[in-house]
Design an enzyme around this catalytic site. Structure first.
Site, PDB file in Angstrom:
ATOM      1  N   CYS A 382       0.835  -1.205   0.000  1.00 32.45           N
ATOM      2  CA  CYS A 382       0.000   0.000   0.000  1.00 32.45           C
ATOM      3  C   CYS A 382       0.874   1.263   0.000  1.00 32.45           C
ATOM      4  O   CYS A 382       1.522   1.527  -1.004  1.00 32.45           O
ATOM      5  CB  CYS A 382      -0.996  -0.050   1.149  1.00 32.45           C
ATOM      6  N   HIS A 509      -3.565  -5.273   0.302  1.00 37.33           N
ATOM      7  CA  HIS A 509      -2.943  -5.790   1.527  1.00 37.33           C
ATOM      8  C   HIS A 509      -3.007  -7.319   1.543  1.00 37.33           C
ATOM      9  O   HIS A 509      -3.968  -7.878   2.064  1.00 37.33           O
ATOM     10  CB  HIS A 509      -3.688  -5.266   2.754  1.00 37.33           C
ATOM     11  N   GLU A 511      -1.518  -9.209   3.434  1.00 38.09           N
ATOM     12  CA  GLU A 511      -1.398  -9.706   4.815  1.00 38.09           C
ATOM     13  C   GLU A 511      -2.742 -10.014   5.474  1.00 38.09           C
ATOM     14  O   GLU A 511      -2.802 -10.758   6.438  1.00 38.09           O
ATOM     15  CB  GLU A 511      -0.606  -8.706   5.675  1.00 38.09           C
TER      16      GLU A 511
HETATM   17  N1  GLN Z   1      -2.118   6.605   2.523  1.00 38.55           N
HETATM   18  C1  GLN Z   1      -2.191   5.813   1.353  1.00 38.55           C
HETATM   19  C2  GLN Z   1      -3.536   5.942   0.655  1.00 38.55           C
HETATM   20  O1  GLN Z   1      -4.498   6.377   1.235  1.00 38.55           O
HETATM   21  C3  GLN Z   1      -1.866   4.356   1.642  1.00 38.55           C
HETATM   22  C4  GLN Z   1      -2.833   3.698   2.573  1.00 38.55           C
HETATM   23  C5  GLN Z   1      -2.310   2.427   3.184  1.00 38.55           C
HETATM   24  O2  GLN Z   1      -1.089   2.201   3.231  1.00 38.55           O
HETATM   25  N2  GLN Z   1      -3.193   1.619   3.709  1.00 38.55           N
HETATM   26  O3  GLN Z   1      -3.665   5.593  -0.487  1.00 38.55           O
END
Ligand code: GLN
Length: 534
Positions: A382, A509, A511
């Site tokens: 992310c 994600h 994970e």
């Molecule tokens: N801040 C970033 C976004 O909003 C990544 C979010 C995250 O790592 N969950 O896209």
């Protein structure tokens, strides 16, 4: 059979592992062939933990259907492999919101809305909601917080009522407490447990089973004493001693008959004890893993729980690769060009972690640069993936001020930019791109190989910003490829640099969906990837 309800409350202190006990009991009942679900009721007022700083409650876990939830749901899924939903995580805030919305609609016209019965009725409705939708033999409900908290009262009143309405064959209470060891006296002390149970009894709840957490083994004499003082059968006083791994807890609980006791108390003959073969094999592999590998987690939250699912996913993948994860937290806020070699140079793997806001992002970019140019296998998740993209834009594409529009409104190269659908969003809570979306894999890429050459996968998301597709051709010409794309929106979901041994970033994600018995393929490939020095 009619659905049976098991409630798990906690006393004396928080962080005793109610979530692990709930997940373990779920696992044991599932192994007996019962259809189960586990849900968490949290007494705080936030509608969900999505707006909480991870320092408050650790990681925010995301369900496939897009609910931001408490990290305990991650344990439930990792232990049982059963997906949870938005209705497996309920807070006081959600309860009040629905009651207040009903009041405004006029559903209660003429009535005074009160904690009892309106809030407690809504809690009872929610407790039974999942079983109203699907056939379930057992619903395990973990009540967050500790007995004595003001916020917990309506939940305890609701479970007291439910136990009365459903009867002892369909509702059961388990109370988890702590037995401290006083080194000066050389003794384990049961008084806090007695007090906690008395408090519960004062609320009209008699726990049928007690689970006592302690750092030392509890003797029979002590268990007898607790049973005697708390109106609980001696066989139903279970001890939960500290163990080297949370994954040993189900086996330990089974050895003491936690599941069998619950079944007997609810009028079911337990029958033969399941062998838990694959689970035990996992534990065996874990204990036999010989090769330690150093893995850096580069992130800004220096709190273990903030990256819970990532740590567990790494542990799963390491076990199945006969490796032992030595995880080193590297605070990205303090990472500089001068210290990066000493902090990351000795690492076999690096994970660049998710996150929000600018703090620590330059450190993530430094980490990405170091890992890419030193060919250390790296997974960016992310925000981690987004910083890999920014690094590549700055150093390979030559856009010195490239950035994400999350933190730079003035950059001439917003290689990460806000998703179109997010631009009209004004409310912060629950409005990100959340939950499971399809990702089409690009044939021949590393990610495609890792996923066993599947054409499409589904993965969970939690973000507002994305790879800016206007730059895609530019990136691909310079060697950073799109390896996965959302077929409906065209969003870039995976990037990778094939000239590196393993350098992959995912907008989603992975994970959130690694479990003990089904480690995530990307983590498996990441950990299993051969490196030159191996
Ligand atoms: N801040 C970033 C976004 O909003 C990544 C979010 C995250 O790592 N969950 O896209």
């Amino acid at each position: 059979m009619d659905t049976k309800y098991i409630f798990i409350t906690g006393g004396v202190a928080s962080s005793l592992g109610k979530g692990i006990i709930s997940a373990s009991l779920g696992k044991l009942l599932q192994a007996r062939g019962y259809r189960i679900t586990i849900q968490k009721f949290d007494p705080y007022i936030n509608i969900d933990p999505g707006t909480l700083n991870p320092y408050e409650h650790g990681e925010c876990y995301v369900t496939a259907d897009g609910q931001e939830t408490d990290l305990d749901l991650g344990h439930y899924e990792r232990f049982t492999g059963i997906e949870t939903t938005r209705d497996n995580s309920v807070t006081t805030g959600r309860i009040y919101l629905s009651v207040i919305e009903s009041e405004r609609r006029g559903d209660y016209l003429g009535k005074t809305i009160q904690v009892v019965p309106h809030i407690t009725d809504e809690i009872k409705r929610r407790i039974q909601l999942l079983a109203a939708r699907q056939t379930l033999d057992f619903v395990i409900t973990e009540i967050g917080g500790t007995i004595g908290d003001i916020e917990s009262q309506p939940f305890l009143e609701a479970i007291r009522q439910l136990r009365w309405e459903l009867g002892p064959q369909r509702a059961l209470n388990i109370h988890l407490t702590y037995v401290p060891y006083l080194a000066a006296a050389g003794e384990l002390k049961t008084k806090p447990t007695q007090t906690s149970v008395k408090q519960l009894q004062g609320l009209g709840i008699q726990p049928e089973v007690l689970v006592l957490r302690s750092e030392h083994a509890l003797g029979d004499e002590l268990r007898r004493k607790v049973a005697h003082f708390c109106n609980v059968a001696e066989s139903a006083v279970i001890q939960s001693q500290d163990l080297p791994s949370i994954y040993e807890v189900p086996v330990n609980m089974q050895r003491q008959g936690l599941d069998a006791i619950c079944l007997s108390k609810m009028g079911i003959s337990p029958g033969p004890t399941p062998e838990l073969g694959p689970w035990r094999r996992f534990l065996l592999m874990r204990s036999q893993a010989t090769e330690a590998i150093d893995i850096a987690l580069v992130g800004k939250y220096d709190l273990q729980d903030a990256y819970k699912s990532i740590r567990e996913s790494l542990a799963h993948a390491c076990t199945y690769n006969n490796r032992l994860a030595h995880i080193h937290f590297v605070n990205s806020e303090h990472l500089t060009d001068d210290n990066v070699a000493s902090l990351l140079g000795g690492m076999t793997r690096v994970v660049i972690c998710p996150g929000f806001g600018q703090r620590g992002t330059e450190g993530k970019i430094i980490a990405a640069h170091y890992c890419r140019t030193h060919d250390i296998p790296t997974l960016g998740i992310c925000l981690g993936m987004q910083m890999m993209v920014v690094e590549y834009a700055r150093y390979v594409l030559g856009y010195a001020d490239a950035s994400s529009s999350e933190f730079s409104a003035t950059t001439s190269h917003p290689v990460i930019s806000m998703m179109e659908e997010q631009k009209a969003v004004t409310q912060m809570g629950g409005t990100m791109r959340l939950g499971s979306y399809e990702c089409q894999l690009v044939e021949g890429t590393h990610a495609w190989q890792a996923y066993g050459r599947l054409p499409r996968v589904r993965e969970r998301h939690r973000h507002r910003y994305e790879f800016n597709s206007q730059y895609l051709a530019d990136f691909e010409q310079h060697g950073m490829l799109c390896a996965g794309i959302n077929p409906d929106a065209g969003l870039v979901e995976i990037v990778e640099v094939p000239s590196c041994r393993w350098y992959v970033g995912t907008q989603f994600h992975p994970e959130y969906s690694s479990t003990v018995l089904h480690p995530h393929p990307l983590f498996m490939d990441f950990i299993g990837a051969e490196t030159a020095d191996e």
